[in-house]
Design a protein around this motif. Sequence first.
Motif, PDB file in Angstrom:
ATOM      1  N   PRO A 102     -31.314  50.764  32.164  1.00 31.90           N
ATOM      2  CA  PRO A 102     -31.177  52.235  32.197  1.00 31.90           C
ATOM      3  C   PRO A 102     -29.717  52.666  32.162  1.00 31.90           C
ATOM      4  CG  PRO A 102     -32.787  51.499  33.809  1.00 31.90           C
ATOM      5  CD  PRO A 102     -32.162  50.262  33.230  1.00 31.90           C
ATOM      6  N   HIS A 103     -28.865  51.862  32.808  1.00 28.92           N
ATOM      7  CA  HIS A 103     -27.432  52.190  32.797  1.00 28.92           C
ATOM      8  C   HIS A 103     -26.881  52.096  31.374  1.00 28.92           C
ATOM      9  CE1 HIS A 103     -23.117  51.140  32.919  1.00 28.92           C
ATOM     10  NE2 HIS A 103     -23.084  52.134  33.796  1.00 28.92           N
ATOM     11  N   ASP A 104     -27.263  51.022  30.660  1.00 28.61           N
ATOM     12  CA  ASP A 104     -26.825  50.853  29.266  1.00 28.61           C
ATOM     13  C   ASP A 104     -27.268  52.039  28.419  1.00 28.61           C
ATOM     14  OD1 ASP A 104     -25.739  48.419  29.832  1.00 28.61           O
ATOM     15  OD2 ASP A 104     -27.402  47.241  28.999  1.00 28.61           O
ATOM     16  N   LEU A 105     -28.527  52.447  28.622  1.00 26.59           N
ATOM     17  CA  LEU A 105     -29.080  53.531  27.807  1.00 26.59           C
ATOM     18  C   LEU A 105     -28.350  54.839  28.066  1.00 26.59           C
ATOM     19  CD1 LEU A 105     -32.899  52.748  28.027  1.00 26.59           C
ATOM     20  CD2 LEU A 105     -31.378  52.397  26.074  1.00 26.59           C
ATOM     21  N   ARG A 106     -28.050  55.053  29.356  1.00 25.46           N
ATOM     22  CA  ARG A 106     -27.317  56.275  29.717  1.00 25.46           C
ATOM     23  C   ARG A 106     -25.938  56.259  29.079  1.00 25.46           C
ATOM     24  NH1 ARG A 106     -29.093  56.073  34.735  1.00 25.46           N
ATOM     25  NH2 ARG A 106     -27.250  54.965  35.448  1.00 25.46           N
ATOM     26  N   ARG A 107     -25.305  55.102  29.157  1.00 26.45           N
ATOM     27  CA  ARG A 107     -23.954  54.923  28.631  1.00 26.45           C
ATOM     28  C   ARG A 107     -23.967  55.089  27.101  1.00 26.45           C
ATOM     29  NH1 ARG A 107     -19.205  54.711  28.821  1.00 26.45           N
ATOM     30  NH2 ARG A 107     -17.926  53.181  27.765  1.00 26.45           N
TER      31      ARG A 107
END
Length: 240
Positions: A68-73
Motif C-alpha cells: 500500500p505504501h508503494d501504491l501511495r508513493r
Amino acid sequence: MTPLRVGFDMDGVLADFASAYRQIETRLFGPQSQTRAGDPEDETPERSPSNNDPPAAATLDSSRAPSPHDLRRRRDLIWQVIHSTPDFWTTLAPVDAEAVRRIRALSLRHRWDVVFITQRPATDGESVQRQTQRWLVEQGFDLPSVLVITGSRGAAAAALRLDYHIDDSPKNCVDVKSESPAKPILIAEPGDETTAASAKKLGIGIARTVGDCLDLLERASVSRAQPTLLTRVARLVGLG
Ligand SMILES: [Mg+2]
C-alpha cells in the motif's frame, strides 16, 4: 417551456483522464505497473510529494507486489508529473470524439444551458478553468461555461438550478441526488452491473456511454412539454 439546464462532469465523461494517467504510470514504472486508473475526483493526493522523499527506484521494486505504501508513493509521483506538466488538462483525448460537438449542437437546437463542472487540481500553465475551456473549444464547443469547484457537486447543482447532471462518479451522483433537485445520470460502463444496480436503487439514472446519455437527454428535452412521454423517458433512464 423552460429549456433544460444540464451539468456535465469532465473526466471520465468527456475527457479520457484514465488513459493519460496510465500512460504516465507506464512511462514511470514500466508496462507491468498498471494499477487502477484514477479520476481527479477521488485520486487527488492529500499532500504533495516533498523533495526529501527517496527516489522512485528506491521504494518501487517491480519484482514483488507493490505494498500500500508503494501504491501511495506511485500515485503521488504520477500526480507530481501531472502537476508539473504545463497545461496538462488541454492534452487529454476525448472519451468520445463526437460527444462535445453533439452537446453543442443539442444545446443550440433545444436551447439548453450547459455547464461543465470539474474538480481538477491545478497544474503548471494556465488556470484549470482556462485549460478546460480551451480543450472544450478544441473539441467543438465554442463558448463553454466551466465551473471549477472543490466542494460538493450537489451544492453546485442546487446553486446552478440544474435539471440534469451527468457524472461517472457514483459518489457525485449520490451527492447531487441528495443535495439538489437535479436528476443525476451515472455513466456506468457495460459490465459494471453492481454499480448500475445500486445506482438504480438510489434513484440515479444510468447510461452506458455519453452518447446514450445524450440520446436520453434529447428525448427528455423534446418530451418536456408532454408529461406522458416525459414519464416514459424518466422510466427508461431509471428515474421514474
Ligand atoms: Mg469524473
